[in-house]
Structures are given as C-alpha cells and as structure tokens.
Design a protein around this motif. Structure first.
Motif, PDB file in Angstrom:
ATOM      1  N   LYS A  35       0.814  -1.217   0.000  1.00 35.54           N
ATOM      2  CA  LYS A  35       0.000   0.000   0.000  1.00 35.54           C
ATOM      3  C   LYS A  35       0.844   1.261   0.000  1.00 35.54           C
ATOM      4  O   LYS A  35       0.454   2.276  -0.588  1.00 35.54           O
ATOM      5  N   ALA A  36       2.005   1.213   0.646  1.00 37.27           N
ATOM      6  CA  ALA A  36       2.869   2.390   0.719  1.00 37.27           C
ATOM      7  C   ALA A  36       3.418   2.790  -0.653  1.00 37.27           C
ATOM      8  O   ALA A  36       3.792   3.946  -0.870  1.00 37.27           O
ATOM      9  N   ARG A  37       3.466   1.851  -1.590  1.00 35.14           N
ATOM     10  CA  ARG A  37       4.037   2.119  -2.909  1.00 35.14           C
ATOM     11  C   ARG A  37       2.982   2.339  -3.995  1.00 35.14           C
ATOM     12  O   ARG A  37       3.330   2.692  -5.131  1.00 35.14           O
ATOM     13  N   ARG A  38       1.728   2.124  -3.679  1.00 35.27           N
ATOM     14  CA  ARG A  38       0.695   2.153  -4.714  1.00 35.27           C
ATOM     15  C   ARG A  38       0.544   3.514  -5.383  1.00 35.27           C
ATOM     16  O   ARG A  38       0.439   3.602  -6.611  1.00 35.27           O
ATOM     17  N   THR A  39       0.514   4.597  -4.573  1.00 36.39           N
ATOM     18  CA  THR A  39       0.349   5.934  -5.147  1.00 36.39           C
ATOM     19  C   THR A  39       1.493   6.260  -6.095  1.00 36.39           C
ATOM     20  O   THR A  39       1.272   6.757  -7.212  1.00 36.39           O
ATOM     21  N   ARG A  40       2.725   5.967  -5.674  1.00 40.11           N
ATOM     22  CA  ARG A  40       3.892   6.227  -6.515  1.00 40.11           C
ATOM     23  C   ARG A  40       3.835   5.389  -7.784  1.00 40.11           C
ATOM     24  O   ARG A  40       4.147   5.879  -8.881  1.00 40.11           O
ATOM     25  N   MET A  41       3.415   4.134  -7.644  1.00 38.72           N
ATOM     26  CA  MET A  41       3.344   3.247  -8.802  1.00 38.72           C
ATOM     27  C   MET A  41       2.293   3.734  -9.805  1.00 38.72           C
ATOM     28  O   MET A  41       2.530   3.751 -11.015  1.00 38.72           O
ATOM     29  N   ALA A 102       0.845  -9.969 -15.667  1.00 38.05           N
ATOM     30  CA  ALA A 102       2.083 -10.532 -15.139  1.00 38.05           C
ATOM     31  C   ALA A 102       2.070 -10.461 -13.621  1.00 38.05           C
ATOM     32  O   ALA A 102       1.388  -9.634 -13.019  1.00 38.05           O
ATOM     33  N   GLU A 103       2.829 -11.356 -12.985  1.00 34.63           N
ATOM     34  CA  GLU A 103       2.899 -11.367 -11.530  1.00 34.63           C
ATOM     35  C   GLU A 103       3.919 -10.339 -11.062  1.00 34.63           C
ATOM     36  O   GLU A 103       4.828  -9.942 -11.779  1.00 34.63           O
ATOM     37  N   PHE A 107       5.501  -2.845 -13.935  1.00 30.92           N
ATOM     38  CA  PHE A 107       6.470  -1.826 -14.337  1.00 30.92           C
ATOM     39  C   PHE A 107       6.342  -1.638 -15.846  1.00 30.92           C
ATOM     40  O   PHE A 107       6.854  -2.435 -16.628  1.00 30.92           O
ATOM     41  N   ILE A 108       5.605  -0.620 -16.209  1.00 36.76           N
ATOM     42  CA  ILE A 108       5.289  -0.273 -17.598  1.00 36.76           C
ATOM     43  C   ILE A 108       4.344  -1.310 -18.221  1.00 36.76           C
ATOM     44  O   ILE A 108       3.277  -0.976 -18.708  1.00 36.76           O
ATOM     45  N   VAL A 109       4.755  -2.577 -18.229  1.00 37.34           N
ATOM     46  CA  VAL A 109       3.899  -3.663 -18.740  1.00 37.34           C
ATOM     47  C   VAL A 109       3.340  -4.427 -17.545  1.00 37.34           C
ATOM     48  O   VAL A 109       4.085  -4.775 -16.629  1.00 37.34           O
ATOM     49  N   PRO A 110       2.039  -4.728 -17.486  1.00 37.49           N
ATOM     50  CA  PRO A 110       1.000  -4.457 -18.495  1.00 37.49           C
ATOM     51  C   PRO A 110       0.155  -3.220 -18.219  1.00 37.49           C
ATOM     52  O   PRO A 110      -0.786  -2.963 -18.942  1.00 37.49           O
ATOM     53  N   LEU A 111       0.481  -2.455 -17.171  1.00 33.63           N
ATOM     54  CA  LEU A 111      -0.417  -1.379 -16.757  1.00 33.63           C
ATOM     55  C   LEU A 111      -0.329  -0.166 -17.687  1.00 33.63           C
ATOM     56  O   LEU A 111      -1.339   0.253 -18.279  1.00 33.63           O
ATOM     57  N   ALA A 112       0.871   0.408 -17.832  1.00 38.90           N
ATOM     58  CA  ALA A 112       1.030   1.561 -18.722  1.00 38.90           C
ATOM     59  C   ALA A 112       0.803   1.146 -20.172  1.00 38.90           C
ATOM     60  O   ALA A 112       0.095   1.798 -20.931  1.00 38.90           O
ATOM     61  N   ILE A 113       1.456   0.037 -20.537  1.00 39.22           N
ATOM     62  CA  ILE A 113       1.330  -0.549 -21.879  1.00 39.22           C
ATOM     63  C   ILE A 113       1.091  -2.042 -21.702  1.00 39.22           C
ATOM     64  O   ILE A 113       1.900  -2.703 -21.060  1.00 39.22           O
TER      65      ILE A 113
END
Length: 200
Positions: A35-41, A102-103, A107-113
């Motif tokens: 949860k601490a990293r979600r906003t940054r991600m 992906a597990e 990181f970029i894939v698959p969320l951004a692209i």
C-alpha cells in the motif's frame, strides 16, 4: 469521425482506455503492490502511458511518412483494432480485455502498456492529430483529462469494485463495448469511403 470536439475526443479516449472495465484487473495488480508504494506506482504508470501517447501525437505524421502509411489505412486499422477490443468487452474473456496480467509489481507492462497506452489508444491519438493537426494542444488536453480519470480510477479501484460489485462493473464494460463497437464501425466505413474516393 470526420471532425472531433474536445468532448468527443475525451469520450473516445476514455472508451478506448476503458478504466471502469479494467477495474477487476487493476484490483488484482494492486494486490501485489504494498500500500505504501501504490500511489507512486500509479503516478509512474499513468505518466509513462501519457508520455507514450503524447510522443505518438507529436510525431504521428512523421511516423506515417516513415512507414509510408496513409491516413485512410490508419483509420481502417484503428477501426479494426477498436472493433476487436470492443468484442472482448462485450463478450468478456476470463483473462480480461488485454490478456493475462504478469505477476509482481507492474512496471510499464501491463499497466502503462498495453492497458492504458494500448494499440487502440495509439491508433486513436494518431488519427486525431493526423486529421486535425492544428488542434494538437486540444487533443493533448483531452488526453491529459483521460489519464487523470484513469489515475483516479486506479487509485480507487478497490473501493469502486466493492461499491459497484462485479455484475454492475461487467454491465458497464459491456455497455462501453457496444458504444465502442459503433465507433469502430464508423471509423471503418469512413476509411473505406475515403479509399473508394481515391480510386480512378
């Protein structure tokens, strides 16, 4: 699709990125992130998607020239891609609209692209700018607003999922898929009309 307004461009980009329909996948991806990293991600992934789409907006014409592609072929290809995406929205697959996730932390894939800046979104921004390049900043504004909505949807995806429930979310996705299907067919017909008009 001959001309577009800021509102119609925003709605089209929103339908193409489909943040509401992607909520179940967003939730599964976010569960793998502390949860601490979600906003940054979320900020990172949305920013990457925005930058990729803006680059396509800025250099879309050069890309078309380099690849010897016409606006007509781009319109038909964009319509085909949108139609395929829309079909998967209307008839959902277990792995979602864009395939298996992906597990681990995205990181970029698959969320951004390709979830945010997928083939249909790339084709859409290229098409907008190639048809009306003088309104570039208007299209960038529509894209920025779309990415803001996507970012907020990502941030509150778990709460939205609990509030709406799976059935309502699925119903919204199918409705958006139906609308996107109509837009895709219109793009295809427009591209075919332009092609036929160029024939001797």
């Amino acid at each position: 699709m001959e001309t577009s307004s800021f509102a119609s461009a925003f709605i089209l980009l929103l339908l193409v990125t489909d943040p509401l329909g992607g909520i179940p996948l967003f939730v599964s991806l976010l569960k793998q992130v502390p949860k601490a990293r979600r906003t940054r991600m979320i900020l990172r992934e949305v920013s990457v998607a925005f930058c990729v789409l803006v680059i396509f907006m800025l250099f879309g014409q050069q890309f078309l020239q380099l690849m010897h592609l016409s606006e007509t072929s781009l319109g038909i290809a964009g319509g085909v891609i949108l139609f395929l995406i829309a079909l998967r929205m209307v008839f959902p697959h277990p792995e979602g609209v864009f395939g298996d996730a992906a597990e681990g932390e995205p990181f970029i894939v698959p969320l951004a692209i390709p979830l945010l800046a997928g083939p249909s979104a790339l084709a859409t921004v290229l098409l907008l700018v190639s048809r009306e390049p003088a309104r570039l900043w208007e299209w960038i504004g529509a894209l920025a607003l779309t990415m803001l909505v996507c970012g907020l949807t990502l941030a509150f995806s778990e709460k939205i999922s609990l509030l709406l429930g799976e059935r309502v979310t699925t119903a919204f996705e199918r409705l958006m898929g139906l609308i996107l299907t109509a837009i895709a067919v219109e793009m295809l017909l427009s591209g075919i009309r332009h092609y036929l008009a160029t024939l001797p």
